[in-house]
Scaffold this motif. Structure first.
Motif, PDB file in Angstrom:
ATOM      1  N   SER A 103     -71.277  -2.068  56.431  1.00 17.93           N
ATOM      2  CA  SER A 103     -71.600  -1.920  55.011  1.00 17.93           C
ATOM      3  C   SER A 103     -70.325  -2.139  54.219  1.00 17.93           C
ATOM      4  N   ALA A 104     -70.400  -1.988  52.911  1.00 18.36           N
ATOM      5  CA  ALA A 104     -69.194  -2.054  52.090  1.00 18.36           C
ATOM      6  C   ALA A 104     -68.317  -0.850  52.406  1.00 18.36           C
ATOM      7  N   ALA A 105     -67.020  -1.003  52.252  1.00 16.61           N
ATOM      8  CA  ALA A 105     -66.031  -0.030  52.731  1.00 16.61           C
ATOM      9  C   ALA A 105     -66.378   1.417  52.421  1.00 16.61           C
ATOM     10  N   THR A 106     -66.499   1.749  51.142  1.00 13.64           N
ATOM     11  CA  THR A 106     -66.787   3.128  50.750  1.00 13.64           C
ATOM     12  C   THR A 106     -68.155   3.257  50.104  1.00 13.64           C
ATOM     13  N   HIS A 107     -69.049   2.291  50.395  1.00 11.98           N
ATOM     14  CA  HIS A 107     -70.397   2.325  49.815  1.00 11.98           C
ATOM     15  C   HIS A 107     -70.334   2.100  48.305  1.00 11.98           C
ATOM     16  N   GLY A 108     -69.401   1.234  47.894  1.00 11.70           N
ATOM     17  CA  GLY A 108     -69.293   0.903  46.477  1.00 11.70           C
ATOM     18  C   GLY A 108     -70.546   0.198  45.985  1.00 11.70           C
ATOM     19  N   TYR A 109     -70.938   0.496  44.748  1.00 14.22           N
ATOM     20  CA  TYR A 109     -72.150  -0.107  44.185  1.00 14.22           C
ATOM     21  C   TYR A 109     -71.806  -1.520  43.704  1.00 14.22           C
ATOM     22  N   LEU A 110     -72.016  -2.487  44.575  1.00 13.76           N
ATOM     23  CA  LEU A 110     -71.475  -3.837  44.405  1.00 13.76           C
ATOM     24  C   LEU A 110     -71.885  -4.549  43.115  1.00 13.76           C
ATOM     25  N   PRO A 111     -73.139  -4.499  42.665  1.00 17.12           N
ATOM     26  CA  PRO A 111     -73.504  -5.246  41.457  1.00 17.12           C
ATOM     27  C   PRO A 111     -72.760  -4.808  40.197  1.00 17.12           C
ATOM     28  N   LEU A 112     -72.259  -3.570  40.176  1.00 14.32           N
ATOM     29  CA  LEU A 112     -71.594  -3.073  38.979  1.00 14.32           C
ATOM     30  C   LEU A 112     -70.080  -3.068  39.068  1.00 14.32           C
ATOM     31  N   LEU A 113     -69.520  -3.423  40.219  1.00 16.04           N
ATOM     32  CA  LEU A 113     -68.068  -3.515  40.296  1.00 16.04           C
ATOM     33  C   LEU A 113     -67.598  -4.593  39.315  1.00 16.04           C
ATOM     34  N   GLY A 114     -66.449  -4.349  38.677  1.00 13.99           N
ATOM     35  CA  GLY A 114     -66.058  -5.160  37.536  1.00 13.99           C
ATOM     36  C   GLY A 114     -65.554  -6.558  37.817  1.00 13.99           C
ATOM     37  N   TYR A 115     -65.107  -6.811  39.052  1.00  8.73           N
ATOM     38  CA  TYR A 115     -64.487  -8.097  39.370  1.00  8.73           C
ATOM     39  C   TYR A 115     -64.917  -8.562  40.755  1.00  8.73           C
ATOM     40  N   ASP A 116     -65.050  -9.871  40.911  1.00 11.38           N
ATOM     41  CA  ASP A 116     -65.412 -10.415  42.217  1.00 11.38           C
ATOM     42  C   ASP A 116     -64.409 -10.031  43.294  1.00 11.38           C
ATOM     43  N   ARG A 117     -63.132  -9.926  42.907  1.00 11.72           N
ATOM     44  CA  ARG A 117     -62.121  -9.557  43.896  1.00 11.72           C
ATOM     45  C   ARG A 117     -62.349  -8.133  44.425  1.00 11.72           C
ATOM     46  N   CYS A 118     -62.947  -7.278  43.618  1.00 11.02           N
ATOM     47  CA  CYS A 118     -63.246  -5.907  44.058  1.00 11.02           C
ATOM     48  C   CYS A 118     -64.464  -5.889  44.978  1.00 11.02           C
ATOM     49  N   VAL A 119     -65.454  -6.727  44.690  1.00  9.87           N
ATOM     50  CA  VAL A 119     -66.592  -6.884  45.605  1.00  9.87           C
ATOM     51  C   VAL A 119     -66.087  -7.436  46.935  1.00  9.87           C
ATOM     52  N   ASP A 120     -65.252  -8.452  46.850  1.00  9.87           N
ATOM     53  CA  ASP A 120     -64.677  -9.074  48.040  1.00  9.87           C
ATOM     54  C   ASP A 120     -63.917  -8.052  48.883  1.00  9.87           C
ATOM     55  N   ALA A 121     -63.118  -7.210  48.233  1.00 12.37           N
ATOM     56  CA  ALA A 121     -62.324  -6.216  48.969  1.00 12.37           C
ATOM     57  C   ALA A 121     -63.215  -5.189  49.661  1.00 12.37           C
ATOM     58  N   GLN A 122     -64.259  -4.709  48.977  1.00  8.73           N
ATOM     59  CA  GLN A 122     -65.169  -3.739  49.593  1.00  8.73           C
ATOM     60  C   GLN A 122     -65.794  -4.320  50.870  1.00  8.73           C
ATOM     61  N   ILE A 123     -66.229  -5.579  50.810  1.00  6.18           N
ATOM     62  CA  ILE A 123     -66.874  -6.198  51.965  1.00  6.18           C
ATOM     63  C   ILE A 123     -65.852  -6.542  53.047  1.00  6.18           C
ATOM     64  N   LYS A 124     -64.715  -7.083  52.640  1.00 11.00           N
ATOM     65  CA  LYS A 124     -63.680  -7.458  53.608  1.00 11.00           C
ATOM     66  C   LYS A 124     -63.182  -6.237  54.380  1.00 11.00           C
ATOM     67  N   VAL A 125     -62.918  -5.139  53.682  1.00 10.82           N
ATOM     68  CA  VAL A 125     -62.451  -3.915  54.342  1.00 10.82           C
ATOM     69  C   VAL A 125     -63.520  -3.388  55.289  1.00 10.82           C
ATOM     70  N   GLY A 126     -64.786  -3.422  54.844  1.00  9.66           N
ATOM     71  CA  GLY A 126     -65.877  -2.955  55.694  1.00  9.66           C
ATOM     72  C   GLY A 126     -65.991  -3.744  56.984  1.00  9.66           C
ATOM     73  N   ILE A 127     -65.869  -5.045  56.887  1.00  9.33           N
ATOM     74  CA  ILE A 127     -65.954  -5.910  58.064  1.00  9.33           C
ATOM     75  C   ILE A 127     -64.748  -5.696  58.988  1.00  9.33           C
ATOM     76  N   LYS A 128     -63.571  -5.562  58.385  1.00  7.64           N
ATOM     77  CA  LYS A 128     -62.358  -5.350  59.164  1.00  7.64           C
ATOM     78  C   LYS A 128     -62.408  -4.026  59.917  1.00  7.64           C
ATOM     79  N   ALA A 129     -62.871  -2.954  59.274  1.00  6.75           N
ATOM     80  CA  ALA A 129     -62.959  -1.644  59.914  1.00  6.75           C
ATOM     81  C   ALA A 129     -63.925  -1.687  61.094  1.00  6.75           C
ATOM     82  N   PHE A 130     -65.024  -2.411  60.919  1.00  8.36           N
ATOM     83  CA  PHE A 130     -66.009  -2.559  61.994  1.00  8.36           C
ATOM     84  C   PHE A 130     -65.383  -3.269  63.194  1.00  8.36           C
ATOM     85  N   GLU A 131     -64.735  -4.386  62.926  1.00  8.59           N
ATOM     86  CA  GLU A 131     -64.127  -5.184  64.003  1.00  8.59           C
ATOM     87  C   GLU A 131     -63.049  -4.410  64.750  1.00  8.59           C
ATOM     88  N   ARG A 132     -62.251  -3.635  64.020  1.00  8.05           N
ATOM     89  CA  ARG A 132     -61.150  -2.892  64.638  1.00  8.05           C
ATOM     90  C   ARG A 132     -61.662  -1.902  65.670  1.00  8.05           C
TER      91      ARG A 132
END
Length: 535
Positions: free
Chosen positions: A138-167
């Motif tokens: 899932s997203a890193a801290t369960h951030g509510y993705l549609p309302l996050l203010g910037y695409d880079r913040c959506v990207d970070a939530q998903i990237k961190v979530g995927i990285k934590a899973f893989e680790r």
């Protein structure tokens, strides 16, 4: 052959180091003791592959791997055991035989857990790597993705979530649970606080970017029409919020079937989407009309003081707590079998009306065991029931290996909250939260693209991720833990801003270093995150 895919969404916001009771660490320990441990025990005892899917949020996984987790859990279980023993001696003194029997049940329950393997994450990993279950991220801290203010913040939530899973799991997740099943397509978005306009990518763009193969949405995003919602049965405050949403206009769209996956794409690599089935959802989610409301199951709300243990049964979903009757374990176990059979026949009825489809039945994991005590045994019995059915259990990921969808669709914006949109997370009670989130997001993006102390910048990224958790707005809107959630928003905002001030200093004092060490230890989550995740 039609398949049934049970998906259990496991999530607890970051509570380690943020209090104990009633909304601190004990919130996590309750979920582990009442839901995760019983479900693990059930699944470890069943033979088969692709039995069901668990979504484990990265922030939950981080807590299960926290160096103090097992000791904290053991202490919690010991406290619950001691309370049950005190109840047992009390019931013996007053000659209450029924109380004796039930308190002995709780003693056995916690003694067994104390003797079990408390490496919860490790046990999930073993089931996953052996093919018994599928686990998705899932997203890193369960951030509510549609309302996050910037695409880079959506990207970070998903990237961190995927990285934590893989680790931890050693491989990339095939699927993702979007927090609150909330989705937003690509369009010119208007920031609801600042009014700032910007062209935003659809959520599926980021999923495809990181190799995610599928996600899940609520039924109304596939079928069109009004949302059924899932939390309405648990939180009365949402009924009032829903009334505020009724007047909102909806865009009419072609109705599709939730019993087949589709493709969604704004990217060269399309992502599959599965829709939630409403009928199987109502049977399990509803405390009034579904299985958890059966008269013989353990009552959730009535607890004995001071132990907090439960000794009564539902009796009737709407009866006063004073009228609840004593719990009879044997009768509850009998109802599990009949309800599992009913669930099987319901699924078979649905399967009889569709052609070779996939019935997706997603739920919050904590519903099974925490809210509905007998729920984990129900899950086990359901899996066994389908071994003799024309419908078989499967996981979305395994299903896609056999039948990749071909039809590409456009999804509307929405979530699985009542009303189907974002009201639960953005309203007059939570707008101030988003003002603080957007402020920190703007600063984080600027900081990531400038020079400065990398440790401080990394700590700022961690505080931002915790600030973005959708749980805080949900708890405020449902008034279920309003004060705790408001305090967490304020705390992470203030810590972020203090870190920002330290970043601007030319030289740190000894007190500054102590503060950095304190934040680093208290919020020991995603320690691998760097500021460049926001570049």
């Amino acid at each position: 052959m039609t398949k049934i895919g049970i998906v259990l969404h496991s999530h607890i916001p970051y509570v380690m180091g943020h209090g104990v009771w009633p909304h601190g660490a004990n919130y996590l320990m309750e979920a582990v003791s009442e839901s995760y441990l019983p479900l693990l025990e059930v699944l470890e005892s069943i033979d088969g592959e692709n039995l069901l899917t668990f979504s484990i949020t990265p922030v939950l996984l981080e807590q299960l791997l926290h160096p103090e987790f097992e000791a904290t859990l053991k202490s919690y279980l010991e406290e619950r055991l001691d309370a049950a023993i005190e109840d047992y001696h009390y019931f013996r003194r007053i000659g209450d035989e029924q109380g004796e029997v039930l308190s002995k049940f709780w003693i056995d329950f916690y003694e067994k857990q104390l003797l079990s393997n408390l490496d919860i994450a490790g046990r999930f990993k073993k089931l996953y790597l052996h093919g018994k279950i599928e686990i998705i991220t899932s997203a890193a801290t369960h951030g509510y993705l549609p309302l996050l203010g910037y695409d880079r913040c959506v990207d970070a939530q998903i990237k961190v979530g995927i990285k934590a899973f893989e680790r931890f799991f050693g491989k990339r997740a095939d699927g993702i649970w979007l927090p609150e099943c909330a989705y937003r397509p690509s369009y010119e978005w208007v920031n609801p606080v600042t009014g700032e306009k910007s062209k935003r990518e659809g959520i599926e763009y980021f999923l495809a970017k990181y190799g995610i193969k599928y996600f899940i949405v609520d039924s109304h995003l596939i079928e069109g029409g009004e949302a059924v919602g899932v939390y309405i049965e648990r939180f009365n405050a949402l009924r009032l919020l829903y009334e505020r949403m009724k007047g909102e206009k909806r865009v009419e769209r072609k109705a599709l079937s939730v019993y087949t996956p589709y493709l969604v794409t704004t990217h060269p690599s399309p992502v599959a989407v599965f829709g939630r089935d409403k009928r199987t959802g109502l049977q399990v989610w509803s405390g009034e009309h579904g299985y958890p409301g059966d008269e013989w199951y353990l009552e959730f709300h009535k607890k004995r003081f001071p132990s907090g243990h439960r000794y009564w049964r539902v009796t009737h979903p709407k009866c006063d707590l004073a009228d609840k009757k004593i719990y009879e374990r044997k009768r509850a176990l009998e109802r599990i079998k009949s309800h599992a059979y009913h669930f099987r026949t319901l699924v078979e009825e649905i399967a009889g009306r569709i052609d070779d489809g996939f019935i997706l039945a997603p739920y919050d994991t904590e519903l099974f065991g925490h809210w509905w005590f007998e729920g984990p045994l129900f899950i086990g019995e359901v899996i066994e029931q389908f071994k003799g059915s024309d419908v078989s259990v499967d996981t979305p990921g395994n299903y896609l290996k056999e039948r990749m969808p071909e039809e590409i669709i456009n999804l509307p914006e929405g979530s699985w909250g009542k009303g189907g949109f974002h009201w639960i997370w953005f309203n007059e009670w939570t707008e101030w939260c988003w003002d603080k989130i957007y402020t920190c997001e703007r600063i984080m993006i600027d900081v990531a693209n400038s020079k400065g102390d990398e440790r401080i910048k990394s700590l700022m990224a961690r505080e931002l991720l915790l600030l973005e958790s959708s749980d805080w707005e949900f708890l405020i809107s449902t008034i279920s833990a309003k004060d705790y959630a408001e305090n967490r928003i304020i705390q992470h905002y203030e810590d972020f801003m203090k870190l920002y001030e330290l970043l601007k200093k030319k030289e740190l004092t000894e007190q500054d270093i102590k503060y950095l060490n304190f934040i680093d230890e208290r919020d020991r989550v995603f320690t691998f995150v760097k500021a460049d995740y926001y570049v």
